[in-house]
Design a protein around this motif. Sequence first.
Motif, mmCIF file in Angstrom:
data_model
loop_
_atom_site.group_PDB
_atom_site.id
_atom_site.type_symbol
_atom_site.label_atom_id
_atom_site.label_comp_id
_atom_site.label_asym_id
_atom_site.label_seq_id
_atom_site.Cartn_x
_atom_site.Cartn_y
_atom_site.Cartn_z
ATOM 1 N N SER A 81 0.822 -1.215 0.000
ATOM 2 C CA SER A 81 0.000 0.000 0.000
ATOM 3 C C SER A 81 0.855 1.263 0.000
ATOM 4 C CB SER A 81 -0.916 0.007 1.224
ATOM 5 O OG SER A 81 -0.138 0.030 2.410
ATOM 6 N N LEU A 82 2.143 1.137 0.268
ATOM 7 C CA LEU A 82 3.015 2.312 0.295
ATOM 8 C C LEU A 82 3.591 2.668 -1.075
ATOM 9 C CD1 LEU A 82 4.886 1.658 3.644
ATOM 10 C CD2 LEU A 82 2.986 3.208 3.211
ATOM 11 N N LEU A 83 3.298 1.857 -2.089
ATOM 12 C CA LEU A 83 3.753 2.173 -3.437
ATOM 13 C C LEU A 83 2.904 3.304 -3.999
ATOM 14 C CD1 LEU A 83 5.381 1.679 -6.031
ATOM 15 C CD2 LEU A 83 3.681 -0.060 -6.640
ATOM 16 N N ARG A 84 3.544 4.404 -4.347
ATOM 17 C CA ARG A 84 2.877 5.550 -4.985
ATOM 18 C C ARG A 84 3.170 5.470 -6.467
ATOM 19 N NH1 ARG A 84 0.328 4.940 -1.358
ATOM 20 N NH2 ARG A 84 0.399 6.012 0.600
ATOM 21 N N LEU A 85 2.143 5.190 -7.250
ATOM 22 C CA LEU A 85 2.315 4.929 -8.673
ATOM 23 C C LEU A 85 2.575 6.192 -9.472
ATOM 24 C CD1 LEU A 85 -0.604 2.410 -9.018
ATOM 25 C CD2 LEU A 85 1.823 1.885 -9.114
ATOM 26 N N ASP A 86 3.368 6.034 -10.508
ATOM 27 C CA ASP A 86 3.588 7.081 -11.495
ATOM 28 C C ASP A 86 2.630 6.789 -12.645
ATOM 29 O OD1 ASP A 86 4.433 8.819 -13.439
ATOM 30 O OD2 ASP A 86 6.510 8.132 -13.475
ATOM 31 N N PRO A 87 1.647 7.645 -12.905
ATOM 32 C CA PRO A 87 0.677 7.375 -13.976
ATOM 33 C C PRO A 87 1.328 7.140 -15.341
ATOM 34 C CG PRO A 87 -0.062 9.217 -12.635
ATOM 35 C CD PRO A 87 1.334 8.888 -12.189
ATOM 36 N N GLN A 89 3.711 5.298 -15.900
ATOM 37 C CA GLN A 89 4.211 3.923 -15.931
ATOM 38 C C GLN A 89 3.088 2.886 -15.974
ATOM 39 O OE1 GLN A 89 7.368 3.265 -16.417
ATOM 40 N NE2 GLN A 89 7.768 5.459 -16.392
ATOM 41 N N ARG A 90 1.888 3.319 -16.357
ATOM 42 C CA ARG A 90 0.744 2.403 -16.417
ATOM 43 C C ARG A 90 1.042 1.194 -17.312
ATOM 44 N NH1 ARG A 90 -4.626 2.345 -15.437
ATOM 45 N NH2 ARG A 90 -5.811 0.887 -16.700
ATOM 46 N N SER A 91 1.635 1.429 -18.501
ATOM 47 C CA SER A 91 1.898 0.319 -19.425
ATOM 48 C C SER A 91 2.880 -0.680 -18.805
ATOM 49 C CB SER A 91 2.417 0.836 -20.759
ATOM 50 O OG SER A 91 3.636 1.513 -20.580
ATOM 51 N N ARG A 92 3.833 -0.187 -18.042
ATOM 52 C CA ARG A 92 4.788 -1.087 -17.373
ATOM 53 C C ARG A 92 4.064 -1.945 -16.346
ATOM 54 N NH1 ARG A 92 9.651 -2.751 -16.917
ATOM 55 N NH2 ARG A 92 10.765 -2.949 -14.967
ATOM 56 N N LEU A 93 3.147 -1.346 -15.591
ATOM 57 C CA LEU A 93 2.375 -2.102 -14.606
ATOM 58 C C LEU A 93 1.477 -3.130 -15.308
ATOM 59 C CD1 LEU A 93 1.795 -2.491 -11.629
ATOM 60 C CD2 LEU A 93 0.099 -0.668 -11.778
ATOM 61 N N GLU A 94 0.937 -2.783 -16.469
ATOM 62 C CA GLU A 94 0.143 -3.752 -17.241
ATOM 63 C C GLU A 94 1.024 -4.920 -17.696
ATOM 64 O OE1 GLU A 94 -1.403 -1.075 -20.166
ATOM 65 O OE2 GLU A 94 -3.237 -0.692 -19.013
ATOM 66 N N GLU A 95 2.260 -4.630 -18.086
ATOM 67 C CA GLU A 95 3.205 -5.707 -18.458
ATOM 68 C C GLU A 95 3.468 -6.623 -17.271
ATOM 69 O OE1 GLU A 95 6.913 -4.327 -20.099
ATOM 70 O OE2 GLU A 95 5.877 -2.884 -21.388
ATOM 71 N N ILE A 96 3.637 -6.034 -16.099
ATOM 72 C CA ILE A 96 3.869 -6.829 -14.886
ATOM 73 C C ILE A 96 2.662 -7.728 -14.625
ATOM 74 C CG2 ILE A 96 4.094 -6.673 -12.362
ATOM 75 C CD1 ILE A 96 5.830 -4.141 -12.867
ATOM 76 N N LYS A 129 -3.564 -1.914 -8.057
ATOM 77 C CA LYS A 129 -2.823 -0.694 -8.426
ATOM 78 C C LYS A 129 -3.348 -0.125 -9.744
ATOM 79 C CE LYS A 129 -0.008 -0.844 -4.961
ATOM 80 N NZ LYS A 129 -0.217 0.015 -3.835
ATOM 81 N N LEU A 130 -3.677 -0.985 -10.699
ATOM 82 C CA LEU A 130 -4.228 -0.492 -11.968
ATOM 83 C C LEU A 130 -5.582 0.173 -11.753
ATOM 84 C CD1 LEU A 130 -3.187 -3.403 -14.324
ATOM 85 C CD2 LEU A 130 -2.487 -1.003 -14.524
ATOM 86 N N SER A 131 -6.406 -0.382 -10.871
ATOM 87 C CA SER A 131 -7.701 0.251 -10.600
ATOM 88 C C SER A 131 -7.510 1.576 -9.860
ATOM 89 C CB SER A 131 -8.625 -0.690 -9.827
ATOM 90 O OG SER A 131 -8.134 -0.942 -8.540
ATOM 91 N N GLN A 132 -6.471 1.674 -9.010
ATOM 92 C CA GLN A 132 -6.159 2.953 -8.359
ATOM 93 C C GLN A 132 -5.799 4.003 -9.400
ATOM 94 O OE1 GLN A 132 -3.047 2.628 -5.430
ATOM 95 N NE2 GLN A 132 -4.112 1.034 -4.283
ATOM 96 N N LEU A 133 -5.001 3.597 -10.381
ATOM 97 C CA LEU A 133 -4.635 4.534 -11.451
ATOM 98 C C LEU A 133 -5.865 4.978 -12.227
ATOM 99 C CD1 LEU A 133 -1.320 3.177 -13.009
ATOM 100 C CD2 LEU A 133 -1.676 5.336 -11.807
#
Length: 153
Positions: A81-87, A89-96, A129-133
């Motif tokens: 929960s402490l990860l603050r996403l960089d919008p 980097q959405r495509s990178r998170l989708e790859e993960i 995390k993707l839904s948070q974005l």
Amino acid sequence: MPERPRAGSGGAARLALRRHLLRRRLLGRRTLRPAEEYRTPTDAEWEDFLGHFERRKLSVGTCARAYGTACIHEHACVRCSLLRLDPAQRSRLEEIRDNLIVRIAEAVREGWLGEVEGLRVSLAGAENKLSQLARSAVSAAVDLPMPVLRRDR
């Protein structure tokens, strides 16, 4: 009937009193702290402190855990929960996320049940995390230009 005090009367005095009490409390707490806490840090200590923030930069955002604390997720950041996403980097998170799906299928096929469980937890974290974005993109502030007033003719 007694006259009611006007709104705001005495407000400045109450505010001044609150500030005075706060200053007094802070001074009292500072006298209780060991003097060595107020020393100038060594160069090594300062570099360690600054380095903490450099080491918090991740591929999909920034870790917001406090200085001097250990990572409780063993660097499985999509779970945290402490990860603050960089919008950006959405495509990178989708790859993960996609990679986790492939790895889960492989683990099921190979019968690695312990691996399946851990990967599913990570997959749930990545999807969260993707839904948070997605939610933050919807609620993001929009910069609107100043309206132009037109005179009726």
